[in-house]
Write a protein that holds these residues in place. Sequence first.
Motif, PDB file in Angstrom:
ATOM      1  N   ASN A 178      -3.236 -12.526   6.355  1.00  0.00           N
ATOM      2  CA  ASN A 178      -2.183 -12.512   7.382  1.00  0.00           C
ATOM      3  C   ASN A 178      -1.049 -13.480   7.035  1.00  0.00           C
ATOM      4  O   ASN A 178       0.128 -13.193   7.284  1.00  0.00           O
ATOM      5  N   GLU A 195       2.772 -12.390   6.385  1.00  0.00           N
ATOM      6  CA  GLU A 195       3.867 -13.052   7.117  1.00  0.00           C
ATOM      7  C   GLU A 195       4.940 -13.537   6.149  1.00  0.00           C
ATOM      8  O   GLU A 195       6.142 -13.364   6.396  1.00  0.00           O
ATOM      9  N   LYS A 224      -1.834  -4.852   3.882  1.00  0.00           N
ATOM     10  CA  LYS A 224      -2.297  -4.204   5.112  1.00  0.00           C
ATOM     11  C   LYS A 224      -3.610  -3.455   4.894  1.00  0.00           C
ATOM     12  O   LYS A 224      -4.477  -3.419   5.782  1.00  0.00           O
ATOM     13  N   ILE A 254      -6.250  -6.137   4.923  1.00  0.00           N
ATOM     14  CA  ILE A 254      -6.427  -6.646   6.291  1.00  0.00           C
ATOM     15  C   ILE A 254      -7.234  -5.652   7.125  1.00  0.00           C
ATOM     16  O   ILE A 254      -8.171  -6.032   7.843  1.00  0.00           O
ATOM     17  N   ASN A 287      -3.574  -1.390  11.154  1.00  0.00           N
ATOM     18  CA  ASN A 287      -3.169  -1.871   9.833  1.00  0.00           C
ATOM     19  C   ASN A 287      -3.219  -0.769   8.778  1.00  0.00           C
ATOM     20  O   ASN A 287      -2.387  -0.765   7.859  1.00  0.00           O
TER      21      ASN A 287
END
Length: 409
Positions: free
Chosen positions: A256, A260, A275, A278, A299
């Motif tokens: 994450n 970001e 993604k 994740i 995601n």
Amino acid sequence: MLRRLIVIVTAAILFSSSLTLAESKKPKPVDEFPPSPLEITTPDPLLPHLPKDKQPLTLEERQNLEPALDALNQEAAAKLQAGDQVAAFEIWNRELRLRRFLGSLAEVQALSRVAAIAWNQNDSPEVQYITQRLQAIQKQAQSQKTTAQIDLELWRSLGQAYQNVRAVKLAVEAYDQVLLVVRQQKNPTAVVEILKTIGELHLSWFDYRKAAPIYEELLGLATSQGERVNEVTYLQRLAYIYEQTNQPQQSLNVLNKLAEISVNENNLTEIPELKLAIASDYESLAKKDPNLLLEAFKNYQEAYTTAWQLKEYVRAADALQKLIALYRSQGQTDEALQASEILVQIQAQAANFYGMMQAYDQIGQLYLERKEFPQALTAFQKGLELAKQLKHEEAYFTGQIEKVSKANL
């Protein structure tokens, strides 16, 4: 008859005695591990009078010995290049025996150099001799109190030498000593350098559990200094470590942060892969907390849409396939069918005819589950058309069509 029996018994006794005698005179086995050539104490022509009481050489003696040892190194290298490995290491061992009279640091540096050559030449005995000598020097260094600078240089050299003989545990021990000193000196640059070396050593031997805290510390240092490039590097290392050690929550935290950073820097090319990872972690965590499945769906969808926007069709197809599998595991057949139809289009964009064929097979199987035979038949027929073009799995699709046709009667 009796005489014959006596003769046989006598012969047996004599044979048994001879065996016993032979066993008693059997030569002793050769020493399996001959003494190390680095420990030979015979006086050498270059140093006929050994220093008494281990006193260091005088300046004049050093000035005479050092160039002579450098010449031995060159001679050994020439022998090795000529193909005479045995003679080469005999010369190098002589050089190494004499290097110890120039002090521990000079000896370790020479041992390290020859160790790298021995490893590349697959000379296991030589590697073993050098490792044993390095351990003896390390033991001596631990028992002596020296100035911080000399101690630091010696332990750095020991660490490198152990790396050259692939003795990772011993190398880490040496670098731990260096790390202790540079921490005391409050030298942040040196601390980072040694931490990176230790981290890479742990990773090189797949010791992820020990590598994790090293890279966590490096990440903390990079973040506090605002070193974005290094921060990303350490986050990527930690993501890999947590994946290998099956720690989805820790992996999720790191991924994450990476996502970001990528969004903030408008680096969208990294988003689909991040993604996907994740979503996979959320799937793992959802086994204990089913509410997290929504995050997995979200995601996977973001991975697909971003990849589609970037025209990364292979990545988009991968994300959709994962999404379809998740839909099917939850019994969401309608959603799985819709995603599969989109998958056909993406594989067509990627000119992946094999992928299109598999997508049609998947659609056919989903319609079969719903007993919607005409739709299943259409999907398998389209799959057969591609199979004929590819000359692959034609019999399979033909069989599926026959099966559906009979079920549809």
